[in-house]
Write a protein that holds these residues in place. Sequence first.
Motif, PDB file in Angstrom:
ATOM      1  N   MET A   4       0.761  -1.848   0.091  1.00 33.36           N
ATOM      2  CA  MET A   4      -0.085   0.107   0.402  1.00 33.36           C
ATOM      3  C   MET A   4       1.257   1.199   0.016  1.00 33.36           C
ATOM      4  O   MET A   4       2.237   1.223   0.362  1.00 33.36           O
ATOM      5  N   ALA A   5       0.454   2.258  -0.513  1.00 31.32           N
ATOM      6  CA  ALA A   5       0.772   4.031  -0.612  1.00 31.32           C
ATOM      7  C   ALA A   5       1.554   4.553   1.021  1.00 31.32           C
ATOM      8  O   ALA A   5       0.152   4.452   1.690  1.00 31.32           O
ATOM      9  N   CYS A   6       2.227   4.596   1.072  1.00 34.38           N
ATOM     10  CA  CYS A   6       2.419   5.646   2.730  1.00 34.38           C
ATOM     11  C   CYS A   6       1.611   6.257   2.859  1.00 34.38           C
ATOM     12  O   CYS A   6       1.175   5.920   3.726  1.00 34.38           O
ATOM     13  N   ALA A   7       0.854   7.176   1.896  1.00 36.33           N
ATOM     14  CA  ALA A   7       0.068   8.278   1.467  1.00 36.33           C
ATOM     15  C   ALA A   7      -1.150   7.935   2.436  1.00 36.33           C
ATOM     16  O   ALA A   7      -2.062   8.850   2.878  1.00 36.33           O
ATOM     17  N   LEU A   8      -1.616   6.625   2.406  1.00 31.86           N
ATOM     18  CA  LEU A   8      -2.114   6.274   2.769  1.00 31.86           C
ATOM     19  C   LEU A   8      -2.727   5.987   4.803  1.00 31.86           C
ATOM     20  O   LEU A   8      -3.825   6.210   4.784  1.00 31.86           O
ATOM     21  N   CYS A   9      -1.738   6.459   5.409  1.00 27.98           N
ATOM     22  CA  CYS A   9      -1.541   5.981   6.743  1.00 27.98           C
ATOM     23  C   CYS A   9      -0.720   7.206   7.229  1.00 27.98           C
ATOM     24  O   CYS A   9      -1.187   7.247   8.263  1.00 27.98           O
ATOM     25  N   HIS A  10       0.104   7.972   6.898  1.00 29.01           N
ATOM     26  CA  HIS A  10       0.990   8.706   7.419  1.00 29.01           C
ATOM     27  C   HIS A  10       0.521   9.632   6.401  1.00 29.01           C
ATOM     28  O   HIS A  10       0.278   9.986   5.306  1.00 29.01           O
ATOM     29  N   THR A  11       1.059  10.786   7.067  1.00 30.66           N
ATOM     30  CA  THR A  11       1.009  12.542   6.955  1.00 30.66           C
ATOM     31  C   THR A  11       2.002  12.516   6.923  1.00 30.66           C
ATOM     32  O   THR A  11       3.438  12.973   7.828  1.00 30.66           O
ATOM     33  N   GLY A  47      -2.878  11.029   5.680  1.00 28.83           N
ATOM     34  CA  GLY A  47      -2.590   9.460   6.796  1.00 28.83           C
ATOM     35  C   GLY A  47      -3.600   9.840   8.000  1.00 28.83           C
ATOM     36  O   GLY A  47      -2.004  10.830   8.594  1.00 28.83           O
ATOM     37  N   GLY A  48      -4.230   9.093   8.751  1.00 25.63           N
ATOM     38  CA  GLY A  48      -3.828   9.083   9.925  1.00 25.63           C
ATOM     39  C   GLY A  48      -3.832   7.779  10.568  1.00 25.63           C
ATOM     40  O   GLY A  48      -4.212   8.321  12.608  1.00 25.63           O
ATOM     41  N   GLY A 105       4.203  -2.279  14.643  1.00 24.59           N
ATOM     42  CA  GLY A 105       3.433  -1.189  14.487  1.00 24.59           C
ATOM     43  C   GLY A 105       2.210  -2.479  13.019  1.00 24.59           C
ATOM     44  O   GLY A 105       2.349  -4.056  13.148  1.00 24.59           O
ATOM     45  N   ALA A 106       0.882  -1.420  12.905  1.00 23.37           N
ATOM     46  CA  ALA A 106      -0.196  -2.134  12.044  1.00 23.37           C
ATOM     47  C   ALA A 106       0.116  -2.183  10.452  1.00 23.37           C
ATOM     48  O   ALA A 106      -0.212  -1.872   9.506  1.00 23.37           O
ATOM     49  N   MET A 107       1.780  -1.296  10.615  1.00 25.23           N
ATOM     50  CA  MET A 107       2.756  -1.082   9.394  1.00 25.23           C
ATOM     51  C   MET A 107       3.345  -1.962   8.663  1.00 25.23           C
ATOM     52  O   MET A 107       4.372  -3.026   9.696  1.00 25.23           O
ATOM     53  N   PRO A 108       3.699  -2.782   7.085  1.00 26.02           N
ATOM     54  CA  PRO A 108       4.074  -4.284   6.834  1.00 26.02           C
ATOM     55  C   PRO A 108       5.067  -4.023   6.622  1.00 26.02           C
ATOM     56  O   PRO A 108       5.558  -2.705   6.312  1.00 26.02           O
ATOM     57  N   SER A 109       5.292  -4.802   6.610  1.00 24.04           N
ATOM     58  CA  SER A 109       7.370  -5.075   5.826  1.00 24.04           C
ATOM     59  C   SER A 109       6.971  -4.712   4.441  1.00 24.04           C
ATOM     60  O   SER A 109       6.044  -5.175   3.396  1.00 24.04           O
TER      61      SER A 109
END
Length: 111
Positions: free
Chosen positions: A45-52, A60-61, A85-89
């Motif tokens: 998944m794109a980093c922008a989906l989860c990160h600001t 992303g929040g 955490g919730a972030m995959p490798s």
Amino acid sequence: MMFVKNTLRLLSAAFVVAAAGSVHAADQAVLDEGKTLFNTDAKPMACALCHTLQDAGATGGIGPDLDELKPTREQVQKVMIEGMGAMPSFAATLDEDARNAIADYVVSAVN
């Protein structure tokens, strides 16, 4: 006295060169690739989906706000390989060049 001044100048110059050699500088093409991967192309998944990240226009929040966290290149690389955490490798889905491009982009965007 002149010998001491010259020695100090040489030592100072050597220190500056050594310090500069330890800093990684990415070229603009790598930063552009990293931004594209961050925003849309990273898998799974794109980093922008989860990160600001303000520079990327990402809000992303789920994951940490990278503008506030200001991670180092090494921190970004480690988390992309190991996950957290919730972030995959991303070790199996992005090659080293792609991971490095993202890390370079994130670091350049937060500094």
